[in-house]
Design a protein around this motif. Structure first.
Motif, PDB file in Angstrom:
ATOM      1  N   ALA A 136       0.826  -1.213   0.000  1.00 38.27           N
ATOM      2  CA  ALA A 136       0.000   0.000   0.000  1.00 38.27           C
ATOM      3  C   ALA A 136       0.857   1.259   0.000  1.00 38.27           C
ATOM      4  CB  ALA A 136      -0.933  -0.002   1.202  1.00 38.27           C
ATOM      5  N   GLU A 137       2.055   1.174   0.578  1.00 37.26           N
ATOM      6  CA  GLU A 137       2.948   2.333   0.604  1.00 37.26           C
ATOM      7  C   GLU A 137       3.353   2.721  -0.817  1.00 37.26           C
ATOM      8  OE1 GLU A 137       7.483   3.450   2.089  1.00 37.26           O
ATOM      9  OE2 GLU A 137       6.503   1.625   2.833  1.00 37.26           O
ATOM     10  N   ILE A 138       3.689   1.712  -1.634  1.00 38.50           N
ATOM     11  CA  ILE A 138       4.068   1.970  -3.026  1.00 38.50           C
ATOM     12  C   ILE A 138       2.845   2.418  -3.822  1.00 38.50           C
ATOM     13  CG2 ILE A 138       5.142   0.973  -5.082  1.00 38.50           C
ATOM     14  CD1 ILE A 138       6.457  -1.109  -3.263  1.00 38.50           C
ATOM     15  N   HIS A 198       1.942   6.040  -3.254  1.00 36.76           N
ATOM     16  CA  HIS A 198       2.855   6.973  -3.923  1.00 36.76           C
ATOM     17  C   HIS A 198       2.536   7.052  -5.415  1.00 36.76           C
ATOM     18  CE1 HIS A 198       6.479   9.347  -4.488  1.00 36.76           C
ATOM     19  NE2 HIS A 198       6.757   8.583  -5.542  1.00 36.76           N
ATOM     20  N   ILE A 199       2.300   5.914  -6.044  1.00 34.10           N
ATOM     21  CA  ILE A 199       1.999   5.903  -7.480  1.00 34.10           C
ATOM     22  C   ILE A 199       0.679   6.610  -7.753  1.00 34.10           C
ATOM     23  CG2 ILE A 199       1.447   4.396  -9.429  1.00 34.10           C
ATOM     24  CD1 ILE A 199       3.496   2.419  -8.348  1.00 34.10           C
ATOM     25  N   GLN A 200      -0.308   6.381  -6.877  1.00 37.97           N
ATOM     26  CA  GLN A 200      -1.601   7.025  -7.069  1.00 37.97           C
ATOM     27  C   GLN A 200      -1.544   8.531  -6.883  1.00 37.97           C
ATOM     28  OE1 GLN A 200      -4.450   3.272  -5.765  1.00 37.97           O
ATOM     29  NE2 GLN A 200      -4.514   5.106  -4.545  1.00 37.97           N
ATOM     30  N   GLY A 201      -0.447   9.024  -6.328  1.00 41.44           N
ATOM     31  CA  GLY A 201      -0.272  10.460  -6.195  1.00 41.44           C
ATOM     32  C   GLY A 201       0.071  11.136  -7.511  1.00 41.44           C
ATOM     33  N   HIS A 202       0.389  10.342  -8.551  1.00 39.99           N
ATOM     34  CA  HIS A 202       0.696  10.914  -9.856  1.00 39.99           C
ATOM     35  C   HIS A 202      -0.589  11.247 -10.598  1.00 39.99           C
ATOM     36  CE1 HIS A 202       2.391  11.442 -13.864  1.00 39.99           C
ATOM     37  NE2 HIS A 202       3.598  11.458 -13.316  1.00 39.99           N
ATOM     38  N   ALA A 203      -0.580  12.329 -11.334  1.00 40.18           N
ATOM     39  CA  ALA A 203      -1.792  12.828 -11.987  1.00 40.18           C
ATOM     40  C   ALA A 203      -2.354  11.873 -13.032  1.00 40.18           C
ATOM     41  CB  ALA A 203      -1.502  14.184 -12.640  1.00 40.18           C
ATOM     42  N   MET A 204      -1.512  10.990 -13.598  1.00 42.60           N
ATOM     43  CA  MET A 204      -2.013  10.112 -14.669  1.00 42.60           C
ATOM     44  C   MET A 204      -2.698   8.852 -14.129  1.00 42.60           C
ATOM     45  SD  MET A 204       1.196   7.963 -16.293  1.00 42.60           S
ATOM     46  CE  MET A 204       2.305   9.352 -16.499  1.00 42.60           C
ATOM     47  N   VAL A 205      -2.671   8.633 -12.786  1.00 44.00           N
ATOM     48  CA  VAL A 205      -3.112   7.360 -12.213  1.00 44.00           C
ATOM     49  C   VAL A 205      -4.447   7.484 -11.490  1.00 44.00           C
ATOM     50  CG1 VAL A 205      -2.519   5.493 -10.611  1.00 44.00           C
ATOM     51  CG2 VAL A 205      -0.732   6.572 -12.001  1.00 44.00           C
ATOM     52  N   GLY A 243      -5.967   4.375 -10.243  1.00 44.66           N
ATOM     53  CA  GLY A 243      -5.870   3.345  -9.204  1.00 44.66           C
ATOM     54  C   GLY A 243      -4.610   2.532  -9.411  1.00 44.66           C
ATOM     55  N   CYS A 244      -4.143   1.880  -8.336  1.00 43.83           N
ATOM     56  CA  CYS A 244      -2.894   1.121  -8.424  1.00 43.83           C
ATOM     57  C   CYS A 244      -2.933  -0.093  -7.514  1.00 43.83           C
ATOM     58  CB  CYS A 244      -1.710   2.022  -8.064  1.00 43.83           C
ATOM     59  SG  CYS A 244      -0.107   1.167  -8.057  1.00 43.83           S
ATOM     60  N   GLN A 245      -2.352  -1.188  -7.989  1.00 42.76           N
ATOM     61  CA  GLN A 245      -2.146  -2.386  -7.187  1.00 42.76           C
ATOM     62  C   GLN A 245      -0.715  -2.857  -7.403  1.00 42.76           C
ATOM     63  OE1 GLN A 245      -4.572  -4.512  -5.076  1.00 42.76           O
ATOM     64  NE2 GLN A 245      -4.938  -2.306  -4.938  1.00 42.76           N
ATOM     65  N   VAL A 246      -0.047  -3.219  -6.307  1.00 40.20           N
ATOM     66  CA  VAL A 246       1.336  -3.685  -6.387  1.00 40.20           C
ATOM     67  C   VAL A 246       1.421  -5.092  -5.807  1.00 40.20           C
ATOM     68  CG1 VAL A 246       3.697  -3.327  -5.558  1.00 40.20           C
ATOM     69  CG2 VAL A 246       2.325  -1.368  -6.284  1.00 40.20           C
ATOM     70  N   VAL A 251       5.861  -5.375  -8.776  1.00 42.96           N
ATOM     71  CA  VAL A 251       5.301  -5.070 -10.095  1.00 42.96           C
ATOM     72  C   VAL A 251       3.991  -4.331  -9.853  1.00 42.96           C
ATOM     73  CG1 VAL A 251       4.291  -6.026 -12.199  1.00 42.96           C
ATOM     74  CG2 VAL A 251       6.370  -7.034 -11.239  1.00 42.96           C
ATOM     75  N   ALA A 252       3.773  -3.253 -10.590  1.00 40.65           N
ATOM     76  CA  ALA A 252       2.582  -2.427 -10.388  1.00 40.65           C
ATOM     77  C   ALA A 252       1.631  -2.537 -11.573  1.00 40.65           C
ATOM     78  CB  ALA A 252       2.978  -0.969 -10.189  1.00 40.65           C
ATOM     79  N   PHE A 253       0.344  -2.548 -11.264  1.00 40.79           N
ATOM     80  CA  PHE A 253      -0.712  -2.413 -12.263  1.00 40.79           C
ATOM     81  C   PHE A 253      -1.451  -1.116 -11.960  1.00 40.79           C
ATOM     82  CE2 PHE A 253       0.046  -6.953 -12.301  1.00 40.79           C
ATOM     83  CZ  PHE A 253      -0.073  -7.296 -13.649  1.00 40.79           C
TER      84      PHE A 253
END
Length: 534
Positions: free
Chosen positions: A439-441, A444-451, A453-456, A468-470
């Protein structure tokens, strides 16, 4: 004064009987245009218990309840408890493989079903089940006016006829320490285990829930839109009965119907998943649509709804993070309703029962950790399960010698007596020699404007485990793996940076009685295939 059963603890019949003596005419269940009082509910459970007894159901027998949220579910469960029988909760979303597995391994002797619910071919589903799995079933009870006269090659019994059975004055055989209900765990790679709970623990937890969540307050009304067949909905229902609240039931969740029920019945308490609350808010145009709701507890299942507490706050609804599990029941803990948004958005919180306790153990050394130390959460209290039904090995692995359940969840305790849930232990990654919560990763990824949702997840590679991230790209945004990788390198330690980042239109999910969950095992398979093709 509360009656107590021999051997300690209170039975469900005693709990219900106490409410009947205090307020017999108070509404217990409101369903459609009908209101069932506490006295009515007790009388109905006595009659159905007598009918079940005449069908040969007794102490220890398993009775499978394959119904949605209708009053009959509660009546049948309470009737089983009077007889000392065990209710087996079956989700109406389950199909032939799942139904056959549960009926077969539980050894259910009787099945209750609504063949016409939502136009689903439940009889056809049963016909597709291996006959060996249904060998123990000797009678089928059918609910509804469109019920067939024969199911599984045998004559059925109409629920309405069962409910008209003359009440028996025989001595009730349900004991406080006896098992009364089984739920299936949400395993995805192995057959689910059967979590068996006893009457005394259920009643004790129900009373704690009623006191903590306000179900014992005058005019308390609870929206029962989450299914009885899951521990979330079941625990809420028992808490309502223990506190004397009125329960407004919906057979299945529908956002518009739920919103109308909240308004028309002046609902004061609502619990549900993040997805349920998102749909509720989307169904209403008013700035503050639910002014009567005094408490709204939620479970966080959908990463793309990480902002649901903020969204609800802007609409006058203060969502509160909850925590629970099949083995310790739902509503085991909750965040303070008056806490800030960030705290209320976190799963965990203070323990609902004053007799409960949570501790954290290092998964590698086995040592107990102090406040702030991250490891596996272990939980104790009156709501702890009796066992995994007929599975001594799994029970021994789950329960410690001093009565704690190994939850399989990663978290830490706090100095104020609360705890914080971080993730499932199986989702934790060991990267660069450190335990890392994915969830930490993801955050951080979801903080980017292009994202969006994210799952790692972790995938084994030539140099060991790698993240690996989706990601689900935000609508209108152009996806760039390089840009996201740079974003990660700038904000996190090198070992946390995903080896690959793949765009997907959606995450694979599975829907259970407690909500929709992401199938991380499928993401691992997808990652291995995509990396192999690269």
């Amino acid at each position: 004064m509360t009656d107590r059963a021999p051997g300690g603890g209170e039975t469900l019949a005693q709990m219900l009987g106490g409410q009947c003596r205090r307020a017999p005419s108070a509404p217990a269940v409101i369903h459609g245009g009908a209101t069932i009082s506490y006295a009515d509910l007790e009388a109905m459970s006595r009659r159905v218990a007598a009918g079940l007894g005449r069908l040969g159901i007794g102490a220890g027998d398993r009775v499978a309840i394959w119904l949605p949220n209708v009053p009959a579910w509660l009546v049948l469960f309470l009737a089983c408890a009077r007889l000392g029988a065990i209710a087996v909760a079956l989700n109406t979303r389950f199909r032939s493989a799942e139904v056959g597995d549960i009926l077969g391994r539980s050894g259910a002797k009787l099945l209750i079903m609504w063949p016409g619910f939502k136009g689903i071919d439940f009889t056809g589903i049963l016909d597709a089940v291996d006959g060996a799995a249904l060998a123990a079933i000797h009678r089928v009870i059918v609910y509804g006016h469109d019920a067939p006269s024969h199911v599984l090659g045998q004559r059925t019994v109409a629920y309405d006829d069962l409910a008209r059975s003359p009440a028996s004055h025989d001595r009730e055989s349900g004991a406080a320490q006896s098992g009364c209900v089984m739920f299936t765990t949400s395993g995805t790679t192995k057959a689910p285990k059967f979590v068996l709970h006893g009457q005394a623990g259920i009643v004790a937890h129900g009373r704690d829930v009623a006191a903590r969540f306000g179900y014992d307050r005058p005019a308390a009304k609870v929206l029962q839109a989450i299914p009885f067949c899951g521990v979330f909905g079941f625990t809420q229902a028992i808490g309502a009965l223990a506190g004397g609240a009125a329960m407004v039931t919906l057979p299945a969740f529908d956002a518009e119907a739920a919103a109308n029920a909240i308004r028309s019945h002046l609902i004061t308490q609502v619990n549900g998943s993040d997805e349920m609350f998102a749909r509720l808010l989307d169904a209403c145009e008013e700035p503050h649509p639910f002014p009567t709701v005094a408490f709204a507890g939620y479970g966080n299942f959908s990463p793309e709804l990480a902002d649901i507490v903020v969204r609800a706050e802007s609409r006058g609804l203060a969502l509160v993070g909850l925590y629970g599990a099949s083995e310790i029941l739902a509503l085991y803990a909750c965040q303070p309703p008056d806490a800030d948004v960030e705290t209320r958005a976190t799963m965990g919180g203070g323990l609902v029962s004053p007799r409960a306790a949570v501790r954290v153990r290092d998964p590698e050394t086995g040592d107990l950790l102090g406040h702030g130390g991250i490891g596996e959460l272990e939980a104790s209290g009156p709501s702890v399960m009796l066992e995994y039904f007929r599975n001594r090995q799994a029970t021994a692995a789950a329960l410690t010698a001093d009565g704690f359940v190994r939850t399989g969840d990663l978290g830490h305790t706090n100095a104020d007596g609360s705890f914080t849930f971080l993730s499932r232990m199986g989702d934790v990654l060991r990267l660069g020699g450190f335990l890392v919560n994915p969830a930490e990763i993801e955050d951080h990824i979801q903080g980017h404007a292009m994202v969006e949702g994210c799952q790692v997840i972790g995938v084994q590679g030539p140099r060991g485990l790698a993240p690996v991230a989706f990601v689900i790209p935000r609508p209108g945004a152009a996806f760039s793996e390089d840009a996201l990788a740079d974003h990660c390198r700038q904000g996190m330690a090198r070992f946390k940076v995903p080896a690959r980042i793949f765009p997907v239109p959606s995450f694979p999910t599975t829907t259970g009685p407690n909500g929709t969950k992401i199938q991380r095992a499928k993401l691992r398979v997808m990652a291995a295939e995509l990396i192999g093709k690269a």
